[in-house]
Design a protein around this motif. Structure first.
Motif, PDB file in Angstrom:
ATOM      1  N   PRO A 150     -69.650 -34.184 -39.820  1.00 27.30           N
ATOM      2  CA  PRO A 150     -69.184 -34.139 -38.427  1.00 27.30           C
ATOM      3  C   PRO A 150     -69.804 -35.215 -37.537  1.00 27.30           C
ATOM      4  N   VAL A 151     -71.096 -35.511 -37.704  1.00 22.21           N
ATOM      5  CA  VAL A 151     -71.719 -36.526 -36.853  1.00 22.21           C
ATOM      6  C   VAL A 151     -71.434 -37.934 -37.360  1.00 22.21           C
ATOM      7  N   LEU A 152     -71.304 -38.089 -38.680  1.00 22.19           N
ATOM      8  CA  LEU A 152     -70.972 -39.403 -39.208  1.00 22.19           C
ATOM      9  C   LEU A 152     -69.556 -39.804 -38.802  1.00 22.19           C
ATOM     10  N   GLU A 153     -68.660 -38.841 -38.786  1.00 22.76           N
ATOM     11  CA  GLU A 153     -67.300 -39.119 -38.329  1.00 22.76           C
ATOM     12  C   GLU A 153     -67.280 -39.422 -36.838  1.00 22.76           C
ATOM     13  N   GLY A 154     -68.306 -38.956 -36.132  1.00 23.82           N
ATOM     14  CA  GLY A 154     -68.405 -39.215 -34.699  1.00 23.82           C
ATOM     15  C   GLY A 154     -69.084 -40.528 -34.357  1.00 23.82           C
ATOM     16  N   GLY A 155     -69.496 -41.294 -35.383  1.00 20.72           N
ATOM     17  CA  GLY A 155     -70.025 -42.624 -35.121  1.00 20.72           C
ATOM     18  C   GLY A 155     -71.463 -42.870 -35.545  1.00 20.72           C
ATOM     19  N   TRP A 156     -72.182 -41.832 -35.996  1.00 20.08           N
ATOM     20  CA  TRP A 156     -73.536 -42.034 -36.477  1.00 20.08           C
ATOM     21  C   TRP A 156     -73.509 -42.734 -37.837  1.00 20.08           C
ATOM     22  N   HIS A 157     -74.622 -43.398 -38.179  1.00 16.89           N
ATOM     23  CA  HIS A 157     -74.756 -44.089 -39.457  1.00 16.89           C
ATOM     24  C   HIS A 157     -75.962 -43.510 -40.189  1.00 16.89           C
ATOM     25  N   VAL A 195     -85.631 -39.355 -47.890  1.00 21.26           N
ATOM     26  CA  VAL A 195     -85.807 -39.727 -46.489  1.00 21.26           C
ATOM     27  C   VAL A 195     -84.612 -40.550 -46.028  1.00 21.26           C
ATOM     28  N   GLY A 196     -84.422 -40.598 -44.720  1.00 21.59           N
ATOM     29  CA  GLY A 196     -83.281 -41.338 -44.207  1.00 21.59           C
ATOM     30  C   GLY A 196     -83.457 -41.750 -42.764  1.00 21.59           C
ATOM     31  N   VAL A 197     -82.605 -42.679 -42.346  1.00 27.05           N
ATOM     32  CA  VAL A 197     -82.544 -43.126 -40.959  1.00 27.05           C
ATOM     33  C   VAL A 197     -81.127 -42.877 -40.468  1.00 27.05           C
ATOM     34  N   LEU A 198     -80.999 -41.997 -39.494  1.00 33.17           N
ATOM     35  CA  LEU A 198     -79.718 -41.670 -38.876  1.00 33.17           C
ATOM     36  C   LEU A 198     -79.690 -42.370 -37.532  1.00 33.17           C
ATOM     37  N   SER A 199     -78.694 -43.226 -37.305  1.00 36.90           N
ATOM     38  CA  SER A 199     -78.708 -44.052 -36.100  1.00 36.90           C
ATOM     39  C   SER A 199     -77.317 -44.179 -35.490  1.00 36.90           C
ATOM     40  N   ARG A 200     -77.306 -44.340 -34.187  1.00 37.83           N
ATOM     41  CA  ARG A 200     -76.030 -44.541 -33.472  1.00 37.83           C
ATOM     42  C   ARG A 200     -75.489 -45.952 -33.696  1.00 37.83           C
TER      43      ARG A 200
END
Length: 290
Positions: free
Chosen positions: A57-64, A78-83
């Motif tokens: 849902p958030v990736l479809e909303g533009g997050w990477h 681990v990961g980096v979630l970014s706008r």
């Protein structure tokens, strides 16, 4: 201009996004309200495919999402979630032993528009918990020591004594490494410090390691912004009344080099209002820079 960076151990991304009860809609609701521009995640404990499905849902909303999974199924990650999509990504820190275990990833971004800061590098760290140096867990004790030695050398190579990046490029590059460090640096960072003097995460050599990082030019920006203890704690055991009694540990924090440390303006631990509203045993730790 400002940039908001959050670190959070999600304790399993698939569990974190699941609605737990009528009042607790899980991590996705928190994400929909979070002011963060970059979120570093630990203990994803999922494959790339599973993590992308959980965060769809958030990736479809533009997050990477940039992440590295562990070669041990269901462990670490681990990961980096970014706008904003990263300009470059690096997995691991050059360790033959640890780079495939899902414990470190970093991403580069363009200049965040903060005075004195050029481009920005954000790292996500999940440091081993370790154990006491006694049988049968002495092997975990030694493993953590090896990790500290290797990762400490990596961090030392990232900045010079003035806290500036040594990458051959712009010397005002900002660097922030956030994560679950699994070390409470000082007595103010753990509620029951007297009862944990021999516990992993509060052993003398672990605290000395963090002190060495701070002496070398890194800044613990959460502690700098909250100089008076105790806390703010970021982890509470699921067991007993630890959460209700605020018997926690401050093991989730963000270390920044000099340009970013100078820009740190506020730090907040997003502690749930009640035990049954938690979607992880850790709370998000958010710092606003600029």
């Amino acid at each position: 201009m400002s940039i908001v960076i959050t670190t959070v151990n999600v304790n399993g991304i698939r569990a974190a996004v699941r609605q737990r009860n009528e009042r607790n809609a899980g991590m996705l609701r928190w994400l929909s309200e979070a002011p963060s521009d970059v979120i570093v995640l630990q203990e994803i404990r999922a494959s790339h495919k599973q993590a992308h499905e959980a965060l769809a849902p958030v990736l479809e909303g533009g997050w990477h999402l940039t992440m590295t999974e562990s070669s041990v199924k269901g462990h670490a990650g681990v990961g980096v979630l970014s706008r904003i999509e990263p300009a470059a990504v690096r997995t691991g820190f050059g360790s033959a032993e640890f780079d495939d275990l899902g414990r470190y990833v970093e991403a580069d971004f363009g200049a965040p528009g903060i005075d004195g800061v050029g481009e920005l590098t954000v790292g996500a760290l999940y440091l081993p918990k370790g154990a006491a140096d006694t049988p049968p867990d002495a092997a975990k004790f030694e493993e953590k020591k090896r990790f500290l030695d290797e990762f400490g050398a990596y961090l030392a190579g990232l900045i010079d004594p003035d806290g500036r990046v040594q990458d051959g490029g712009a010397r005002d590059r900002g660097v922030v490494v956030g994560g679950d460090w699994n070390i409470a640096p000082a007595e103010a960072d753990i509620k029951n410090w007297k009862g944990n003097l021999t516990s992993p995460g509060f052993l003398p050599h672990e605290r000395a390691w963090v002190a060495g990082l701070l002496a070398s030019g890194w800044s613990d920006v959460v502690r700098d912004l909250h100089p008076e203890g105790p806390g703010p704690y970021s982890w509470w055991s699921w067991r007993g009344k630890a959460f209700d009694n605020d018997a926690g540990w401050r093991i989730d924090y963000q270390l920044a080099n000099a340009p970013m440390a100078a820009a740190a303006r506020s730090a907040v631990v997003d502690r749930a209002d009640a035990y049954d509203l938690r979607w992880s045993d850790h709370a998000p730790v958010t710092v606003t820079f600029g």
